[in-house]
Design a protein around this motif. Sequence first.
Motif, PDB file in Angstrom:
ATOM      1  N   GLY A 226       0.944  -0.967  -0.015  1.00 12.72           N
ATOM      2  CA  GLY A 226      -0.209   0.268  -0.266  1.00 12.72           C
ATOM      3  C   GLY A 226       0.855   1.506  -0.447  1.00 12.72           C
ATOM      4  N   ASN A 227       2.078   1.288  -0.382  1.00  9.89           N
ATOM      5  CA  ASN A 227       3.027   2.307  -0.191  1.00  9.89           C
ATOM      6  C   ASN A 227       3.349   2.733  -1.322  1.00  9.89           C
ATOM      7  OD1 ASN A 227       5.288   4.435   0.288  1.00  9.89           O
ATOM      8  ND2 ASN A 227       6.270   3.034   1.736  1.00  9.89           N
ATOM      9  N   LEU A 228       2.746   3.467  -2.111  1.00  5.98           N
ATOM     10  CA  LEU A 228       2.443   4.390  -3.347  1.00  5.98           C
ATOM     11  C   LEU A 228       3.556   5.012  -3.987  1.00  5.98           C
ATOM     12  CD1 LEU A 228       1.373   4.616  -6.378  1.00  5.98           C
ATOM     13  CD2 LEU A 228      -0.720   5.758  -5.009  1.00  5.98           C
ATOM     14  N   ARG A 229       3.404   6.354  -2.174  1.00  2.62           N
ATOM     15  CA  ARG A 229       4.494   7.340  -2.052  1.00  2.62           C
ATOM     16  C   ARG A 229       5.946   6.817  -2.300  1.00  2.62           C
ATOM     17  NH1 ARG A 229       5.336   9.458   3.519  1.00  2.62           N
ATOM     18  NH2 ARG A 229       7.500   7.213   3.904  1.00  2.62           N
ATOM     19  N   ASP A 230       5.993   5.855  -1.918  1.00  5.66           N
ATOM     20  CA  ASP A 230       7.697   5.922  -1.956  1.00  5.66           C
ATOM     21  C   ASP A 230       7.870   4.705  -2.880  1.00  5.66           C
ATOM     22  OD1 ASP A 230       8.253   6.244   0.499  1.00  5.66           O
ATOM     23  OD2 ASP A 230       8.441   4.709   1.600  1.00  5.66           O
ATOM     24  N   ALA A 231       6.992   4.025  -3.377  1.00  4.39           N
ATOM     25  CA  ALA A 231       7.752   3.307  -5.320  1.00  4.39           C
ATOM     26  C   ALA A 231       7.062   4.787  -6.191  1.00  4.39           C
ATOM     27  CB  ALA A 231       5.742   2.399  -5.328  1.00  4.39           C
ATOM     28  N   THR A 264      -2.547   5.098 -12.567  1.00  2.48           N
ATOM     29  CA  THR A 264      -3.836   4.115 -12.629  1.00  2.48           C
ATOM     30  C   THR A 264      -3.953   3.495 -11.211  1.00  2.48           C
ATOM     31  OG1 THR A 264      -2.862   3.179 -14.495  1.00  2.48           O
ATOM     32  CG2 THR A 264      -5.438   2.237 -13.402  1.00  2.48           C
ATOM     33  N   LEU A 265      -2.995   4.299 -10.564  1.00  2.00           N
ATOM     34  CA  LEU A 265      -3.628   3.611  -9.335  1.00  2.00           C
ATOM     35  C   LEU A 265      -3.380   4.721  -8.018  1.00  2.00           C
ATOM     36  CD1 LEU A 265      -0.644   1.033  -8.709  1.00  2.00           C
ATOM     37  CD2 LEU A 265      -3.423   0.337  -8.427  1.00  2.00           C
ATOM     38  N   GLN A 266      -3.351   5.596  -8.426  1.00  2.00           N
ATOM     39  CA  GLN A 266      -4.356   7.084  -8.066  1.00  2.00           C
ATOM     40  C   GLN A 266      -5.164   7.256  -8.534  1.00  2.00           C
ATOM     41  OE1 GLN A 266      -1.335  10.524  -8.420  1.00  2.00           O
ATOM     42  NE2 GLN A 266       0.568   8.281  -9.013  1.00  2.00           N
ATOM     43  N   ARG A 267      -6.074   6.425  -9.125  1.00  2.00           N
ATOM     44  CA  ARG A 267      -7.332   7.550  -9.905  1.00  2.00           C
ATOM     45  C   ARG A 267      -8.281   5.783  -8.870  1.00  2.00           C
ATOM     46  NH1 ARG A 267      -6.144   7.398 -15.129  1.00  2.00           N
ATOM     47  NH2 ARG A 267      -8.939   7.764 -15.745  1.00  2.00           N
ATOM     48  N   ASP A 268      -9.540   5.931  -9.334  1.00  2.00           N
ATOM     49  CA  ASP A 268     -10.327   4.646  -9.124  1.00  2.00           C
ATOM     50  C   ASP A 268     -10.692   4.807 -10.513  1.00  2.00           C
ATOM     51  OD1 ASP A 268     -12.281   2.771  -8.145  1.00  2.00           O
ATOM     52  OD2 ASP A 268     -14.440   4.935  -7.398  1.00  2.00           O
ATOM     53  N   LEU A 270      -9.920   0.763 -11.419  1.00  2.00           N
ATOM     54  CA  LEU A 270     -10.117  -0.867 -11.782  1.00  2.00           C
ATOM     55  C   LEU A 270     -10.367  -1.305 -13.504  1.00  2.00           C
ATOM     56  CD1 LEU A 270     -10.202  -3.659 -10.857  1.00  2.00           C
ATOM     57  CD2 LEU A 270     -12.235  -3.261  -9.855  1.00  2.00           C
ATOM     58  N   PRO A 271     -11.036  -1.076 -13.658  1.00  2.00           N
ATOM     59  CA  PRO A 271     -11.257  -1.480 -15.514  1.00  2.00           C
ATOM     60  C   PRO A 271      -9.283  -1.825 -15.854  1.00  2.00           C
ATOM     61  CG  PRO A 271     -13.366  -0.301 -14.943  1.00  2.00           C
ATOM     62  CD  PRO A 271     -12.338  -0.124 -14.006  1.00  2.00           C
ATOM     63  N   LEU A 272      -9.105   0.329 -15.505  1.00  2.00           N
ATOM     64  CA  LEU A 272      -8.098   0.377 -16.587  1.00  2.00           C
ATOM     65  C   LEU A 272      -6.614  -0.172 -16.206  1.00  2.00           C
ATOM     66  CD1 LEU A 272      -5.897   1.754 -18.581  1.00  2.00           C
ATOM     67  CD2 LEU A 272      -6.381   3.690 -16.939  1.00  2.00           C
ATOM     68  N   PHE A 273      -6.808  -0.718 -14.909  1.00  2.00           N
ATOM     69  CA  PHE A 273      -5.939  -1.280 -14.165  1.00  2.00           C
ATOM     70  C   PHE A 273      -5.985  -3.019 -14.486  1.00  2.00           C
ATOM     71  CE2 PHE A 273      -4.986  -4.879 -10.587  1.00  2.00           C
ATOM     72  CZ  PHE A 273      -3.846  -4.846 -10.328  1.00  2.00           C
ATOM     73  N   ASN A 274      -6.988  -3.971 -14.711  1.00  2.00           N
ATOM     74  CA  ASN A 274      -7.442  -5.067 -15.342  1.00  2.00           C
ATOM     75  C   ASN A 274      -6.426  -5.303 -16.716  1.00  2.00           C
ATOM     76  OD1 ASN A 274      -7.760  -5.847 -12.555  1.00  2.00           O
ATOM     77  ND2 ASN A 274     -10.509  -5.558 -12.769  1.00  2.00           N
ATOM     78  N   MET A 275      -7.134  -3.716 -17.567  1.00  2.00           N
ATOM     79  CA  MET A 275      -6.737  -3.610 -19.210  1.00  2.00           C
ATOM     80  C   MET A 275      -5.012  -4.124 -18.852  1.00  2.00           C
ATOM     81  SD  MET A 275      -7.594  -0.941 -22.192  1.00  2.00           S
ATOM     82  CE  MET A 275      -6.353   0.352 -21.454  1.00  2.00           C
ATOM     83  N   LEU A 276      -4.548  -3.178 -18.478  1.00  2.00           N
ATOM     84  CA  LEU A 276      -3.056  -3.008 -18.212  1.00  2.00           C
ATOM     85  C   LEU A 276      -2.460  -4.605 -17.845  1.00  2.00           C
ATOM     86  CD1 LEU A 276      -1.882   0.063 -16.351  1.00  2.00           C
ATOM     87  CD2 LEU A 276      -2.151  -0.223 -18.505  1.00  2.00           C
ATOM     88  N   ARG A 277      -3.621  -5.627 -16.730  1.00  2.00           N
ATOM     89  CA  ARG A 277      -2.600  -6.792 -16.369  1.00  2.00           C
ATOM     90  C   ARG A 277      -3.014  -7.905 -18.063  1.00  2.00           C
ATOM     91  NH1 ARG A 277      -4.233  -9.308 -10.767  1.00  2.00           N
ATOM     92  NH2 ARG A 277      -2.589 -11.017 -11.747  1.00  2.00           N
ATOM     93  N   THR A 278      -4.182  -7.468 -18.642  1.00  2.00           N
ATOM     94  CA  THR A 278      -4.078  -8.449 -19.714  1.00  2.00           C
ATOM     95  C   THR A 278      -3.372  -7.664 -20.386  1.00  2.00           C
ATOM     96  OG1 THR A 278      -6.632  -8.035 -18.598  1.00  2.00           O
ATOM     97  CG2 THR A 278      -5.844  -8.955 -21.267  1.00  2.00           C
ATOM     98  N   ASN A 279      -2.878  -6.942 -20.808  1.00  2.00           N
ATOM     99  CA  ASN A 279      -2.675  -5.777 -22.260  1.00  2.00           C
ATOM    100  C   ASN A 279      -0.544  -6.626 -22.215  1.00  2.00           C
ATOM    101  OD1 ASN A 279      -4.240  -5.218 -23.090  1.00  2.00           O
ATOM    102  ND2 ASN A 279      -4.172  -3.121 -22.586  1.00  2.00           N
ATOM    103  N   TYR A 280       0.071  -6.879 -20.477  1.00  2.00           N
ATOM    104  CA  TYR A 280       1.119  -6.678 -20.022  1.00  2.00           C
ATOM    105  C   TYR A 280       1.575  -8.061 -20.130  1.00  2.00           C
ATOM    106  CZ  TYR A 280       1.654  -2.037 -22.114  1.00  2.00           C
ATOM    107  OH  TYR A 280       2.127  -0.921 -22.455  1.00  2.00           O
ATOM    108  N   LYS A 281       0.221  -8.984 -19.940  1.00  2.00           N
ATOM    109  CA  LYS A 281       0.611 -10.385 -19.594  1.00  2.00           C
ATOM    110  C   LYS A 281       2.205 -11.620 -19.798  1.00  2.00           C
ATOM    111  CE  LYS A 281      -2.177 -14.629 -18.608  1.00  2.00           C
ATOM    112  NZ  LYS A 281      -0.994 -15.453 -18.936  1.00  2.00           N
ATOM    113  N   SER A 282       2.082 -11.074 -20.575  1.00  2.00           N
ATOM    114  CA  SER A 282       3.463 -11.841 -21.112  1.00  2.00           C
ATOM    115  C   SER A 282       4.674 -11.220 -20.317  1.00  2.00           C
ATOM    116  CB  SER A 282       3.695 -12.230 -22.659  1.00  2.00           C
ATOM    117  OG  SER A 282       3.989 -10.533 -22.849  1.00  2.00           O
ATOM    118  N   TYR A 302      -8.306  -1.864  -4.482  1.00  2.00           N
ATOM    119  CA  TYR A 302      -9.865  -1.931  -5.107  1.00  2.00           C
ATOM    120  C   TYR A 302     -10.048  -2.552  -4.327  1.00  2.00           C
ATOM    121  CZ  TYR A 302      -6.767   0.668  -8.589  1.00  2.00           C
ATOM    122  OH  TYR A 302      -6.503   1.757  -9.847  1.00  2.00           O
ATOM    123  N   GLY A 303     -10.003  -3.191  -3.689  1.00  2.00           N
ATOM    124  CA  GLY A 303     -11.082  -4.519  -2.955  1.00  2.00           C
ATOM    125  C   GLY A 303     -11.854  -5.530  -3.575  1.00  2.00           C
ATOM    126  N   VAL A 304     -10.868  -5.527  -4.356  1.00  2.00           N
ATOM    127  CA  VAL A 304     -10.508  -7.352  -5.257  1.00  2.00           C
ATOM    128  C   VAL A 304     -10.444  -7.947  -4.045  1.00  2.00           C
ATOM    129  CG1 VAL A 304     -10.211  -8.829  -7.219  1.00  2.00           C
ATOM    130  CG2 VAL A 304     -10.360  -5.735  -6.872  1.00  2.00           C
TER     131      VAL A 304
END
Length: 322
Positions: A226-231, A264-268, A270-282, A302-304
């Motif tokens: 949960g440490n977005l600041r240091d990331a 992306t994680l600075q915004r609500d 989740l669909p964009l987050f999931n799309m990134l995971r799909t597009n960059y899966k390899s 996102y509470g998933v």
Amino acid sequence: MSRQRPGKAPLPPAEVNIEKLENVINEGNYYGAQQMYKSISARYVSAQRHSEALDILHSGACLQLKNSQVTCGSELAVIFVETLVKAKVPYDDDVLDRIRKIYKTFPQIPLPQDLGEDDDMQQLNEALGAAKTRVECCLSFLKAAIKWSAEFGAHRNGSPEIHFMLAEYVYSESPELDMTRVSYHFVRGNNPKKFASTIVNFMGKCYPGEEDLAIARAILMYLSMGNLRDANFLMDELKKHAQYKEHDLPQSDLIQFINYLLPTLQRDALPLFNMLRTNYKSSIDREPAFNELLDEIAELFYGVQRRNPLQGMFGDIFQMMG
């Protein structure tokens, strides 16, 4: 007339034994001193004189380590931490300074370079074995200290300062570098600036293809806590290093994914987050632990809820590093 039963002689002030044991060390009798440190400190513990036992153990650990007696020194260092636990000593800056002092006395010996002859190879093998022993001994001490600190008042993950010490020692002294372990402790530490310079240093000597994995692993580990600041700070620092030509950032799909993920994680979103995971899966699949880290990130941001009962396997592996 009744006779008094003879009892044990009263324990003298700790300074008396500290001075006596220091003389034994100075005579070069390290093994004899070790047995005396253990038995004498145990007597103070039995008498509930924990503070004096800690003084004796701290002195012994530092003296043995200063004399390159790593196994003896680290054993006393671990007993020092065990005594902190027995005495229920709370975590504070004074005790942290004592732990830091022991840490600073662990030898730091560079490995010999440019060896080629048979005798030289034997020398190198001996040096490698000694380096492994130093790292294992320091790890035993600091991991015990982290566990004590988590139980007695520091952060629930343990003292960030001690995590930083551990990461620093493993990176600088380990003959077989494990960047996953180094990163695990850096992200629980308190010095992302030093972590960035460590990654830059690693990028200058690692195998091709490991650079972007090291960066992504560090960022994802921060985010999984949960440490977005240091990331974000870490990524900004790495880009600064690249600007000054210390080392170019890798131009890979994995780094591109990280660059998209952070905003992306600075915004609500989740669909964009999931799309990134799909597009960059390899690219993500290059390291199996990345998918679990991303599952943890999805849960935190996102509470998933995770459904697969096998999930958590890599998290358990990471926990073993603590």
